[in-house]
Design a protein around this motif. Sequence first.
Motif, PDB file in Angstrom:
ATOM      1  N   LYS A  39      16.359  11.021   9.647  1.00 21.09           N
ATOM      2  CA  LYS A  39      15.788  10.757   8.325  1.00 21.09           C
ATOM      3  C   LYS A  39      14.310  11.103   8.325  1.00 21.09           C
ATOM      4  CE  LYS A  39      17.153   6.467   8.754  1.00 21.09           C
ATOM      5  NZ  LYS A  39      17.487   5.045   8.616  1.00 21.09           N
ATOM      6  N   VAL A  40      13.816  11.466   7.172  1.00 24.41           N
ATOM      7  CA  VAL A  40      12.376  11.594   7.026  1.00 24.41           C
ATOM      8  C   VAL A  40      11.981  10.774   5.797  1.00 24.41           C
ATOM      9  CG1 VAL A  40      12.710  13.820   5.883  1.00 24.41           C
ATOM     10  CG2 VAL A  40      10.469  13.217   6.710  1.00 24.41           C
ATOM     11  N   ILE A  41      10.980   9.936   5.965  1.00 28.07           N
ATOM     12  CA  ILE A  41      10.509   9.089   4.866  1.00 28.07           C
ATOM     13  C   ILE A  41       9.048   9.443   4.611  1.00 28.07           C
ATOM     14  CG2 ILE A  41      10.060   6.708   4.129  1.00 28.07           C
ATOM     15  CD1 ILE A  41      12.400   5.901   6.023  1.00 28.07           C
ATOM     16  N   GLU A  42       8.750   9.832   3.380  1.00 30.45           N
ATOM     17  CA  GLU A  42       7.384  10.217   3.038  1.00 30.45           C
ATOM     18  C   GLU A  42       6.862   9.302   1.947  1.00 30.45           C
ATOM     19  OE1 GLU A  42       6.910  14.902   3.472  1.00 30.45           O
ATOM     20  OE2 GLU A  42       8.697  14.380   2.343  1.00 30.45           O
ATOM     21  N   PHE A  43       5.603   8.950   2.031  1.00 29.76           N
ATOM     22  CA  PHE A  43       5.013   8.128   0.957  1.00 29.76           C
ATOM     23  C   PHE A  43       3.502   8.263   0.964  1.00 29.76           C
ATOM     24  CE2 PHE A  43       6.016   5.498   4.676  1.00 29.76           C
ATOM     25  CZ  PHE A  43       4.805   4.910   4.979  1.00 29.76           C
ATOM     26  N   GLU A  44       2.897   7.816  -0.136  1.00 31.32           N
ATOM     27  CA  GLU A  44       1.441   7.731  -0.209  1.00 31.32           C
ATOM     28  C   GLU A  44       1.038   6.366   0.304  1.00 31.32           C
ATOM     29  OE1 GLU A  44       0.571   8.724  -4.251  1.00 31.32           O
ATOM     30  OE2 GLU A  44       1.332  10.751  -3.950  1.00 31.32           O
ATOM     31  N   ILE A  45      -0.060   6.341   1.029  1.00 29.36           N
ATOM     32  CA  ILE A  45      -0.484   5.069   1.605  1.00 29.36           C
ATOM     33  C   ILE A  45      -1.976   4.883   1.354  1.00 29.36           C
ATOM     34  CG2 ILE A  45      -0.734   6.126   3.918  1.00 29.36           C
ATOM     35  CD1 ILE A  45       0.124   3.337   5.040  1.00 29.36           C
ATOM     36  N   GLU A  85       0.808  -1.229   0.000  1.00 30.35           N
ATOM     37  CA  GLU A  85       0.000   0.000   0.000  1.00 30.35           C
ATOM     38  C   GLU A  85       0.837   1.273   0.000  1.00 30.35           C
ATOM     39  OE1 GLU A  85       0.538  -2.124   2.615  1.00 30.35           O
ATOM     40  OE2 GLU A  85      -0.742  -1.464   4.285  1.00 30.35           O
ATOM     41  N   ALA A  86       2.151   1.131   0.176  1.00 31.72           N
ATOM     42  CA  ALA A  86       3.006   2.327   0.168  1.00 31.72           C
ATOM     43  C   ALA A  86       3.504   2.589  -1.246  1.00 31.72           C
ATOM     44  CB  ALA A  86       4.173   2.148   1.122  1.00 31.72           C
ATOM     45  N   SER A  87       3.335   3.821  -1.729  1.00 27.48           N
ATOM     46  CA  SER A  87       3.826   4.141  -3.063  1.00 27.48           C
ATOM     47  C   SER A  87       4.481   5.520  -3.032  1.00 27.48           C
ATOM     48  CB  SER A  87       2.686   4.113  -4.079  1.00 27.48           C
ATOM     49  OG  SER A  87       1.670   5.015  -3.696  1.00 27.48           O
ATOM     50  N   ASN A  88       5.254   5.784  -4.073  1.00 31.07           N
ATOM     51  CA  ASN A  88       5.897   7.083  -4.214  1.00 31.07           C
ATOM     52  C   ASN A  88       6.725   7.437  -2.964  1.00 31.07           C
ATOM     53  OD1 ASN A  88       6.532   9.372  -5.622  1.00 31.07           O
ATOM     54  ND2 ASN A  88       4.602  10.448  -5.220  1.00 31.07           N
ATOM     55  N   VAL A  89       7.530   6.487  -2.521  1.00 32.63           N
ATOM     56  CA  VAL A  89       8.339   6.674  -1.308  1.00 32.63           C
ATOM     57  C   VAL A  89       9.516   7.609  -1.608  1.00 32.63           C
ATOM     58  CG1 VAL A  89       9.694   5.536   0.483  1.00 32.63           C
ATOM     59  CG2 VAL A  89       7.731   4.344  -0.527  1.00 32.63           C
ATOM     60  N   ARG A  90       9.704   8.596  -0.745  1.00 35.18           N
ATOM     61  CA  ARG A  90      10.817   9.539  -0.897  1.00 35.18           C
ATOM     62  C   ARG A  90      11.530   9.647   0.449  1.00 35.18           C
ATOM     63  NH1 ARG A  90      11.593  11.316  -6.003  1.00 35.18           N
ATOM     64  NH2 ARG A  90      11.936  13.497  -5.492  1.00 35.18           N
ATOM     65  N   GLN A  91      12.855   9.666   0.402  1.00 31.31           N
ATOM     66  CA  GLN A  91      13.592   9.825   1.654  1.00 31.31           C
ATOM     67  C   GLN A  91      14.292  11.169   1.699  1.00 31.31           C
ATOM     68  OE1 GLN A  91      16.199   6.724   3.067  1.00 31.31           O
ATOM     69  NE2 GLN A  91      17.148   8.090   4.521  1.00 31.31           N
ATOM     70  N   GLY A  92      14.175  11.829   2.821  1.00 30.15           N
ATOM     71  CA  GLY A  92      14.858  13.092   3.026  1.00 30.15           C
ATOM     72  C   GLY A  92      15.637  13.078   4.329  1.00 30.15           C
ATOM     73  N   LYS A  93      16.138  14.247   4.689  1.00 30.34           N
ATOM     74  CA  LYS A  93      16.944  14.386   5.913  1.00 30.34           C
ATOM     75  C   LYS A  93      16.266  15.339   6.867  1.00 30.34           C
ATOM     76  CE  LYS A  93      20.402  15.682   3.330  1.00 30.34           C
ATOM     77  NZ  LYS A  93      21.688  16.127   2.753  1.00 30.34           N
ATOM     78  N   VAL A  94      16.515  15.143   8.128  1.00 33.14           N
ATOM     79  CA  VAL A  94      16.105  16.151   9.097  1.00 33.14           C
ATOM     80  C   VAL A  94      17.337  16.468   9.962  1.00 33.14           C
ATOM     81  CG1 VAL A  94      15.089  14.338  10.541  1.00 33.14           C
ATOM     82  CG2 VAL A  94      14.488  16.695  10.973  1.00 33.14           C
ATOM     83  N   GLU A 126       9.325  10.367  10.721  1.00 32.09           N
ATOM     84  CA  GLU A 126      10.597  10.982  11.106  1.00 32.09           C
ATOM     85  C   GLU A 126      11.345  10.026  12.000  1.00 32.09           C
ATOM     86  OE1 GLU A 126       9.665  15.528  11.580  1.00 32.09           O
ATOM     87  OE2 GLU A 126      11.056  14.777  13.092  1.00 32.09           O
ATOM     88  N   LYS A 128       4.128  10.514   6.787  1.00 30.61           N
ATOM     89  CA  LYS A 128       5.445  11.137   6.955  1.00 30.61           C
ATOM     90  C   LYS A 128       6.044  10.559   8.229  1.00 30.61           C
ATOM     91  CE  LYS A 128       7.377  15.700   7.618  1.00 30.61           C
ATOM     92  NZ  LYS A 128       7.094  17.114   7.366  1.00 30.61           N
TER      93      LYS A 128
END
Lengths: 81, 81
Positions: free
Chosen positions: B41-47, A33-42, B7, B5
Amino acid sequence: MMKAKIEITLKNGVLDPQGKAIEGALSGLGFQEASNVRQGKVIEFEIDAVDEAAARDRAEEMCRKLLANPVMENYSIAISA
Amino acid sequence: MMKAKIEITLKNGVLDPQGKAIEGALSGLGFQEASNVRQGKVIEFEIDAVDEAAARDRAEEMCRKLLANPVMENYSIAISA
């Protein structure tokens, strides 16, 4: 002493191989169910400044000069007491 | 389709060499007001889930099973529409 929290994410359209790897691993574990996953930094730190506006200005400058790559990344700054 | 999102930050007391390197670089550029720098790290995705509670449960499971190392890391989950 205030706290600064800076979130740095890849701009839309910039390839994110880490995000893709996470998406593949999640899918392999049954989390389709997870799509379009993007990783960033904090990046979080304590900042010594006279007030919140001054802290934000300095954090902004840190982003521009070191923390973020403005060609590929967006950043957002949050300052708290 | 909701947005998740996550963190992920190192627990207090866990050494953070990346954070130290950033602190050193900031200091070298004249930003001595930043201290106790920590990188996460921050990980964002559509669910895809029936409601926010279901999305949160699944994201929590993803953190436990793959995304975070509970020995060294804390995580927080935010779900938005």
